[in-house]
Scaffold this motif. Structure first.
Motif, PDB file in Angstrom:
ATOM      1  N   PHE A 196       0.838  -1.196   0.000  1.00 51.49           N
ATOM      2  CA  PHE A 196       0.000   0.000   0.000  1.00 51.49           C
ATOM      3  C   PHE A 196       0.879   1.254   0.000  1.00 51.49           C
ATOM      4  N   ILE A 197       1.879   1.281   0.876  1.00 54.70           N
ATOM      5  CA  ILE A 197       2.764   2.447   0.973  1.00 54.70           C
ATOM      6  C   ILE A 197       3.550   2.645  -0.324  1.00 54.70           C
ATOM      7  N   VAL A 198       4.045   1.569  -0.888  1.00 57.18           N
ATOM      8  CA  VAL A 198       4.775   1.674  -2.169  1.00 57.18           C
ATOM      9  C   VAL A 198       3.847   2.221  -3.249  1.00 57.18           C
ATOM     10  N   SER A 199       2.610   1.787  -3.244  1.00 64.03           N
ATOM     11  CA  SER A 199       1.635   2.304  -4.202  1.00 64.03           C
ATOM     12  C   SER A 199       1.423   3.809  -4.033  1.00 64.03           C
ATOM     13  N   VAL A 200       1.341   4.259  -2.781  1.00 65.45           N
ATOM     14  CA  VAL A 200       1.192   5.695  -2.508  1.00 65.45           C
ATOM     15  C   VAL A 200       2.447   6.436  -2.969  1.00 65.45           C
ATOM     16  N   LEU A 201       3.617   5.909  -2.639  1.00 67.02           N
ATOM     17  CA  LEU A 201       4.871   6.547  -3.068  1.00 67.02           C
ATOM     18  C   LEU A 201       4.923   6.668  -4.589  1.00 67.02           C
ATOM     19  N   ASN A 202       4.567   5.606  -5.281  1.00 70.41           N
ATOM     20  CA  ASN A 202       4.593   5.631  -6.746  1.00 70.41           C
ATOM     21  C   ASN A 202       3.608   6.653  -7.305  1.00 70.41           C
ATOM     22  N   THR A 203       2.411   6.694  -6.760  1.00 71.60           N
ATOM     23  CA  THR A 203       1.403   7.642  -7.239  1.00 71.60           C
ATOM     24  C   THR A 203       1.841   9.080  -6.981  1.00 71.60           C
ATOM     25  N   CYS A 204       2.556   9.296  -5.869  1.00 75.27           N
ATOM     26  CA  CYS A 204       3.057  10.637  -5.535  1.00 75.27           C
ATOM     27  C   CYS A 204       4.364  10.965  -6.246  1.00 75.27           C
ATOM     28  N   ASN A 205       4.860  10.034  -7.060  1.00 76.79           N
ATOM     29  CA  ASN A 205       6.140  10.209  -7.765  1.00 76.79           C
ATOM     30  C   ASN A 205       7.292  10.451  -6.804  1.00 76.79           C
ATOM     31  N   ILE A 206       7.288   9.688  -5.716  1.00 76.55           N
ATOM     32  CA  ILE A 206       8.354   9.764  -4.723  1.00 76.55           C
ATOM     33  C   ILE A 206       9.178   8.486  -4.829  1.00 76.55           C
ATOM     34  N   THR A 207      10.479   8.642  -4.913  1.00 79.91           N
ATOM     35  CA  THR A 207      11.369   7.494  -4.992  1.00 79.91           C
ATOM     36  C   THR A 207      11.255   6.662  -3.725  1.00 79.91           C
ATOM     37  N   ILE A 208      11.226   5.359  -3.900  1.00 78.87           N
ATOM     38  CA  ILE A 208      11.177   4.466  -2.744  1.00 78.87           C
ATOM     39  C   ILE A 208      12.530   4.553  -2.048  1.00 78.87           C
ATOM     40  N   PRO A 209      12.521   4.934  -0.769  1.00 83.03           N
ATOM     41  CA  PRO A 209      13.800   5.117  -0.071  1.00 83.03           C
ATOM     42  C   PRO A 209      14.471   3.786   0.255  1.00 83.03           C
ATOM     43  N   ARG A 210      15.775   3.858   0.447  1.00 90.01           N
ATOM     44  CA  ARG A 210      16.527   2.683   0.897  1.00 90.01           C
ATOM     45  C   ARG A 210      16.192   2.431   2.362  1.00 90.01           C
ATOM     46  N   SER A 211      16.335   1.222   2.792  1.00 91.08           N
ATOM     47  CA  SER A 211      16.013   0.878   4.191  1.00 91.08           C
ATOM     48  C   SER A 211      16.849   1.682   5.174  1.00 91.08           C
ATOM     49  N   SER A 212      18.080   2.002   4.811  1.00 96.91           N
ATOM     50  CA  SER A 212      18.927   2.794   5.709  1.00 96.91           C
ATOM     51  C   SER A 212      18.378   4.208   5.903  1.00 96.91           C
ATOM     52  N   GLU A 213      17.609   4.684   4.934  1.00 96.95           N
ATOM     53  CA  GLU A 213      17.044   6.031   5.022  1.00 96.95           C
ATOM     54  C   GLU A 213      15.803   6.092   5.909  1.00 96.95           C
ATOM     55  N   VAL A 214      15.165   4.969   6.115  1.00 93.72           N
ATOM     56  CA  VAL A 214      13.917   4.972   6.883  1.00 93.72           C
ATOM     57  C   VAL A 214      14.008   4.208   8.203  1.00 93.72           C
ATOM     58  N   GLU A 215      15.165   3.653   8.498  1.00 94.42           N
ATOM     59  CA  GLU A 215      15.274   2.807   9.698  1.00 94.42           C
ATOM     60  C   GLU A 215      15.011   3.559  10.998  1.00 94.42           C
ATOM     61  N   ASN A 216      15.203   4.864  11.021  1.00 97.41           N
ATOM     62  CA  ASN A 216      14.958   5.636  12.239  1.00 97.41           C
ATOM     63  C   ASN A 216      13.578   6.280  12.281  1.00 97.41           C
ATOM     64  N   MET A 217      12.763   6.030  11.253  1.00 97.62           N
ATOM     65  CA  MET A 217      11.411   6.577  11.245  1.00 97.62           C
ATOM     66  C   MET A 217      10.510   5.741  12.157  1.00 97.62           C
ATOM     67  N   ASN A 218       9.455   6.364  12.615  1.00 96.07           N
ATOM     68  CA  ASN A 218       8.494   5.660  13.464  1.00 96.07           C
ATOM     69  C   ASN A 218       7.753   4.597  12.666  1.00 96.07           C
ATOM     70  N   PRO A 219       7.319   3.524  13.337  1.00 99.23           N
ATOM     71  CA  PRO A 219       6.549   2.496  12.635  1.00 99.23           C
ATOM     72  C   PRO A 219       5.205   3.050  12.164  1.00 99.23           C
ATOM     73  N   VAL A 220       4.675   2.444  11.134  1.00100.59           N
ATOM     74  CA  VAL A 220       3.387   2.872  10.573  1.00100.59           C
ATOM     75  C   VAL A 220       2.289   2.009  11.179  1.00100.59           C
ATOM     76  N   ARG A 221       1.430   2.664  11.962  1.00 96.28           N
ATOM     77  CA  ARG A 221       0.305   1.962  12.589  1.00 96.28           C
ATOM     78  C   ARG A 221      -1.039   2.594  12.247  1.00 96.28           C
ATOM     79  N   THR A 222      -1.015   3.882  11.952  1.00 95.26           N
ATOM     80  CA  THR A 222      -2.262   4.607  11.697  1.00 95.26           C
ATOM     81  C   THR A 222      -2.239   5.226  10.301  1.00 95.26           C
ATOM     82  N   VAL A 223      -3.382   5.719   9.884  1.00 97.72           N
ATOM     83  CA  VAL A 223      -3.463   6.436   8.617  1.00 97.72           C
ATOM     84  C   VAL A 223      -2.546   7.658   8.661  1.00 97.72           C
ATOM     85  N   GLU A 224      -2.554   8.348   9.782  1.00 99.61           N
ATOM     86  CA  GLU A 224      -1.657   9.503   9.941  1.00 99.61           C
ATOM     87  C   GLU A 224      -0.202   9.092   9.749  1.00 99.61           C
TER      88      GLU A 224
END
Length: 134
Positions: free
Chosen positions: A92-120
């Protein structure tokens, strides 16, 4: 013979729907009265980011709805209300990223982000990916 086979398949589909989507139907249906006046613009205005991101998330979640007329809210837990978890949530998230024309980040770029649990969390995650990758 084909009628019996067709009838059996229809019954299996109904049972599958009750098992897999039944809980989401009830959860979504229960929220509809309290969200009657809630609109997509309210959802978009909740966020402080590019307006196309929450708009796209809204549109994609509405397509995921089990109950017609269900409106997603930022605090909805995606696994509880939509059954999105693990690989389904990743897709779902990859689909949103693609629709928004945002490059899918490398895992090292997102490892410190909060987990996704809510729509927000989805909107914030995608917005943060936009900041990282742009």
């Amino acid at each position: 013979m084909n009628e019996v086979k067709s009838s059996f398949i229809d019954r299996i589909k109904k049972i599958f729907h009750l098992i897999v989507e039944g809980p989401f139907d009830d959860r979504q249906k229960a929220t509809i009265p309290s969200r009657e006046k809630y609109q997509k613009k309210d959802f978009i205005n909740y966020f402080d980011c590019r307006s196309d991101i929450p708009s796209i998330v809204w549109d994609k979640l509405v397509k995921e709805e089990s109950i017609k007329g269900f409106k997603p809210c930022p605090k909805d837990e995606v696994s509880f209300m939509f059954g999105l978890a693990d690989e389904d949530l990743d897709e779902f998230i990859v689909s949103v990223l693609n629709t928004c024309n945002i490059t899918i980040p490398r895992s090292s770029e997102v490892e410190n982000m909060n987990p996704v649990r809510t729509v927000e969390d989805i909107v914030v995650f995608v917005s943060n990916c936009s900041d990282i990758c742009d």
